[in-house]
Design an enzyme around this catalytic site. Sequence first.
Site, PDB file in Angstrom:
ATOM      1  N   GLU A 113      46.628  49.608  13.861  1.00  8.77           N
ATOM      2  CA  GLU A 113      45.298  49.762  14.470  1.00  8.77           C
ATOM      3  C   GLU A 113      44.875  51.224  14.400  1.00  8.77           C
ATOM      4  OE1 GLU A 113      45.321  47.921  18.356  1.00  8.77           O
ATOM      5  OE2 GLU A 113      45.824  45.967  17.523  1.00  8.77           O
ATOM      6  N   HIS A 240      34.584  49.872  22.401  1.00  7.04           N
ATOM      7  CA  HIS A 240      35.286  49.336  21.219  1.00  7.04           C
ATOM      8  C   HIS A 240      34.277  49.278  20.079  1.00  7.04           C
ATOM      9  CE1 HIS A 240      37.706  46.892  18.590  1.00  7.04           C
ATOM     10  NE2 HIS A 240      38.712  46.964  19.442  1.00  7.04           N
ATOM     11  N   ARG A 286      39.336  55.356  18.078  1.00  9.16           N
ATOM     12  CA  ARG A 286      38.195  54.538  18.483  1.00  9.16           C
ATOM     13  C   ARG A 286      36.943  55.331  18.848  1.00  9.16           C
ATOM     14  NH1 ARG A 286      40.683  49.958  22.209  1.00  9.16           N
ATOM     15  NH2 ARG A 286      41.776  49.256  20.362  1.00  9.16           N
ATOM     16  N   HIS A 347      34.602  48.711  26.678  1.00 13.14           N
ATOM     17  CA  HIS A 347      35.858  47.972  26.488  1.00 13.14           C
ATOM     18  C   HIS A 347      36.945  48.345  27.493  1.00 13.14           C
ATOM     19  CE1 HIS A 347      38.925  45.860  24.217  1.00 13.14           C
ATOM     20  NE2 HIS A 347      39.650  46.956  24.079  1.00 13.14           N
ATOM     21  N   ARG A 382      41.861  56.416  24.799  1.00 11.50           N
ATOM     22  CA  ARG A 382      43.113  55.649  24.679  1.00 11.50           C
ATOM     23  C   ARG A 382      43.399  55.247  23.231  1.00 11.50           C
ATOM     24  NH1 ARG A 382      44.212  50.081  24.474  1.00 11.50           N
ATOM     25  NH2 ARG A 382      42.110  49.484  25.114  1.00 11.50           N
TER      26      ARG A 382
HETATM   27  P1  FAD Z   1      43.715  42.692  34.110  1.00  7.15           P
HETATM   28  O1  FAD Z   1      44.470  41.995  33.075  1.00  7.15           O
HETATM   29  O2  FAD Z   1      42.265  42.832  33.920  1.00  7.15           O
HETATM   30  O3  FAD Z   1      43.970  41.947  35.499  1.00  7.15           O
HETATM   31  C1  FAD Z   1      43.243  42.298  36.651  1.00  7.15           C
HETATM   32  C2  FAD Z   1      43.451  41.235  37.701  1.00  7.15           C
HETATM   33  O4  FAD Z   1      42.916  41.676  38.940  1.00  7.15           O
HETATM   34  C3  FAD Z   1      42.753  39.915  37.408  1.00  7.15           C
HETATM   35  O5  FAD Z   1      43.636  38.883  37.769  1.00  7.15           O
HETATM   36  C4  FAD Z   1      41.540  39.923  38.334  1.00  7.15           C
HETATM   37  O6  FAD Z   1      41.079  38.655  38.711  1.00  7.15           O
HETATM   38  C5  FAD Z   1      42.147  40.639  39.526  1.00  7.15           C
HETATM   39  N1  FAD Z   1      41.157  41.255  40.415  1.00  7.15           N
HETATM   40  C6  FAD Z   1      40.177  42.127  40.133  1.00  7.15           C
HETATM   41  N2  FAD Z   1      39.518  42.462  41.254  1.00  7.15           N
HETATM   42  C7  FAD Z   1      40.106  41.792  42.265  1.00  7.15           C
HETATM   43  C8  FAD Z   1      39.868  41.690  43.650  1.00  7.15           C
HETATM   44  N3  FAD Z   1      38.876  42.352  44.254  1.00  7.15           N
HETATM   45  N4  FAD Z   1      40.667  40.883  44.398  1.00  7.15           N
HETATM   46  C9  FAD Z   1      41.663  40.176  43.826  1.00  7.15           C
HETATM   47  N5  FAD Z   1      41.936  40.223  42.506  1.00  7.15           N
HETATM   48  C10 FAD Z   1      41.161  41.020  41.743  1.00  7.15           C
HETATM   49  N6  FAD Z   1      44.924  46.356  25.256  1.00  7.15           N
HETATM   50  C11 FAD Z   1      45.969  46.476  24.437  1.00  7.15           C
HETATM   51  O7  FAD Z   1      46.869  47.286  24.680  1.00  7.15           O
HETATM   52  N7  FAD Z   1      46.076  45.692  23.331  1.00  7.15           N
HETATM   53  C12 FAD Z   1      45.136  44.782  23.006  1.00  7.15           C
HETATM   54  O8  FAD Z   1      45.264  44.076  22.026  1.00  7.15           O
HETATM   55  C13 FAD Z   1      43.985  44.661  23.835  1.00  7.15           C
HETATM   56  N8  FAD Z   1      42.992  43.799  23.521  1.00  7.15           N
HETATM   57  C14 FAD Z   1      41.959  43.645  24.407  1.00  7.15           C
HETATM   58  C15 FAD Z   1      40.964  42.707  24.128  1.00  7.15           C
HETATM   59  C16 FAD Z   1      39.955  42.469  25.034  1.00  7.15           C
HETATM   60  C17 FAD Z   1      38.884  41.459  24.725  1.00  7.15           C
HETATM   61  C18 FAD Z   1      39.917  43.190  26.250  1.00  7.15           C
HETATM   62  C19 FAD Z   1      38.849  42.933  27.254  1.00  7.15           C
HETATM   63  C20 FAD Z   1      40.889  44.145  26.519  1.00  7.15           C
HETATM   64  C21 FAD Z   1      41.902  44.381  25.599  1.00  7.15           C
HETATM   65  N9  FAD Z   1      42.887  45.329  25.843  1.00  7.15           N
HETATM   66  C22 FAD Z   1      43.942  45.461  24.990  1.00  7.15           C
HETATM   67  C23 FAD Z   1      42.935  46.026  27.126  1.00  7.15           C
HETATM   68  C24 FAD Z   1      43.947  45.299  28.018  1.00  7.15           C
HETATM   69  O9  FAD Z   1      43.819  43.926  27.835  1.00  7.15           O
HETATM   70  C25 FAD Z   1      43.762  45.616  29.489  1.00  7.15           C
HETATM   71  O10 FAD Z   1      43.603  46.990  29.691  1.00  7.15           O
HETATM   72  C26 FAD Z   1      44.984  45.144  30.256  1.00  7.15           C
HETATM   73  O11 FAD Z   1      45.172  43.780  30.006  1.00  7.15           O
HETATM   74  C27 FAD Z   1      44.799  45.405  31.735  1.00  7.15           C
HETATM   75  O12 FAD Z   1      45.784  44.705  32.445  1.00  7.15           O
HETATM   76  P2  FAD Z   1      45.742  44.744  34.017  1.00  7.15           P
HETATM   77  O13 FAD Z   1      46.817  43.851  34.488  1.00  7.15           O
HETATM   78  O14 FAD Z   1      45.711  46.128  34.480  1.00  7.15           O
HETATM   79  O15 FAD Z   1      44.301  44.134  34.396  1.00  7.15           O
HETATM   80  C1  SIN Z   2      41.913  45.166  19.667  1.00  6.98           C
HETATM   81  O1  SIN Z   2      42.567  44.179  19.382  1.00  6.98           O
HETATM   82  O2  SIN Z   2      41.171  45.767  18.898  1.00  6.98           O
HETATM   83  C2  SIN Z   2      42.010  45.691  21.063  1.00  6.98           C
HETATM   84  C3  SIN Z   2      43.150  46.586  21.134  1.00  6.98           C
HETATM   85  C4  SIN Z   2      43.061  47.478  22.316  1.00  6.98           C
HETATM   86  O3  SIN Z   2      42.134  47.419  23.124  1.00  6.98           O
HETATM   87  O4  SIN Z   2      43.961  48.312  22.419  1.00  6.98           O
END
Ligand code: FAD
Ligand code: SIN
Length: 535
Positions: A113, A240, A286, A347, A382
């Site tokens: 990537e 993104h 990015r 993103h 990032r």
């Molecule tokens: P999240 O996975 O967002 O989880 C947050 C949780 O908190 C959820 O369950 C939500 O419901 C809960 N929540 C929020 N507010 C409250 C509240 N007030 N009360 C109770 N619960 C709450 N990163 C990579 O490294 N590689 C990738 O390939 C990649 N692809 C991506 C593709 C997409 C489409 C997106 C959107 C992001 C991508 N990212 C990627 C970024 C990455 O997915 C996220 O940064 C990461 O998953 C965040 O994980 P997290 O557990 O911190 O938050």
């Molecule tokens: C992607 O698959 O392009 C998302 C990867 C990332 O957010 O790090």
Amino acid sequence: MVVETDFLVIGSGMAGLSCALKLARQGTVGVVTKKEKAESNTNYAQGGIAAVIDPADSFTKHVQDTLDAGDGLCHREAVELIVREGPGRVKELAEIGVDFTRKENGHLDLGREGGHHINRIVHVKDHTGRDVENALLEAVKNEPRITIYENHSAIDLITEHHLFTSLEATDQLHCWGAYVLDDQTARVKRFIARATILASGGCGQVYLHSTNPSIATGDGIAMAYRAGGRIANMEFMQFHPTSLYHSEANSFLISEAVRGFGGRLVTQDGQSFMEKYHPMASLAPRDIVARAIDTELKKSGAPCVFLDITHKNAEEIKNRFPHIYQNCLNYKIDITQEPIPVVPAAHYICGGVQTDLDAATSLSGLFACGEVTCTGVHGANRLASNSLLEAVVFGHLAAESAMRFVANQGRKSPAIPPWDDSGTFNSEEWVLLSHDRMEIKNIMWDYVGIVRSNLRLERALNRLRLIGQEVENFYRRTRVTTELIELRNLATVAMLIVRSALLRKESRGLHYTTDYPRRDDEHFQSDTVLEKQVI
Ligand code: FAD
Ligand code: SIN
């Protein structure tokens, strides 16, 4: 109603669940989550997890790529920590059942990537997040000490502010848990814990166009700010470069892995343009690619650019990117036959609740992990696929720190008063909520996007101030709902982004302003920290 556990985890994405699994070794864990338990940014992650697996790779190389992408603002110790811990955490994910894609010889298939000089992205085809989320939820199911509360929205962290004691005697605020709205009963419960872990993810929803699902409203960042926690680097919102340009596609992500697989960014007339902007061309970091697309669009007046992968073998494309292939086909775009129309979309937030290397925040008893945080890993931009890596590494570290905290000094909580909603009523003015929400998203998109200026930021600040006051007044007199909680938090997070952007009078990484187009290490090579004076 009161729910008491040893640990409270807010959020059921990768950070929250991986942390909860470890905490359960020491005590009872309550996980509150806003919607259905899998709904999270994690669930939509495509590209994968960056980790040093290939013998030709090294920790030094991964660290260097991360530092380069971060444009002089990463904390080296934090970067070294996640890089070093990465392979071990990936192995644990495989052990709980994540079936990472392998090559015919059985070795992990490593993707490439933007910003990476070597293939190092561990993935499950193009639906890594869904498989990781499912595996974590399966593992949690087998852990009797963990209870997940779906459709429960945390409203505010419980600190000394909610106790009937004087704040003057307090030198460090303590977090005792959270007030949480049970969406199904419309009642606010007290979740009381000896340690609380904030894992509530990011805030992409603050922008009109975002790859993030609707849960990403910055609740954790806003809650921590209101409670007096330290918030850092909110000016660095990552756009993104490639979300699908289609009126019904909701900014569906076209993974950077498509470019890693050979996809080229081209203009409407088929001209490749990234070579003009960076030696890594379509695989540049990015911030550079998103800004280059923005420039090309402004120059040509075209609504989108294109990502062309048609020169690759059609069967290989379908096999490597089944999710993207099918989704685009649903919009009548066959990616094996025609270039994909793409535009940048909000993103990932690189800033958030500031933590140290033990995932501890500035509030005692409150730990944080995942996208809600600013750990120092990402600096001003990032590196691709370092987010899931950070979430799983800091999920582990937050668990270790919270367990240590509870074993050594976890105080028993004082009497926590019930939620006080006297003087509030059920409003019928819900149209105000949806209108304010759209207004915030439009302001952020129009004035606080990829290219900024003092004039635009000031304009955003003035309008957001007004909306913030309106929302706060409405909140004070209205019975709380999830929509209202989210709106209040979006208003707070939008202000934090704009205020941080105004403080950074230089251009660096994701923050580009026409008034200060150069990087200024002499004055600005440090984090932007915002803290509400509450003691
Ligand atoms: P999240 O996975 O967002 O989880 C947050 C949780 O908190 C959820 O369950 C939500 O419901 C809960 N929540 C929020 N507010 C409250 C509240 N007030 N009360 C109770 N619960 C709450 N990163 C990579 O490294 N590689 C990738 O390939 C990649 N692809 C991506 C593709 C997409 C489409 C997106 C959107 C992001 C991508 N990212 C990627 C970024 C990455 O997915 C996220 O940064 C990461 O998953 C965040 O994980 P997290 O557990 O911190 O938050
Ligand atoms: C992607 O698959 O392009 C998302 C990867 C990332 O957010 O790090």
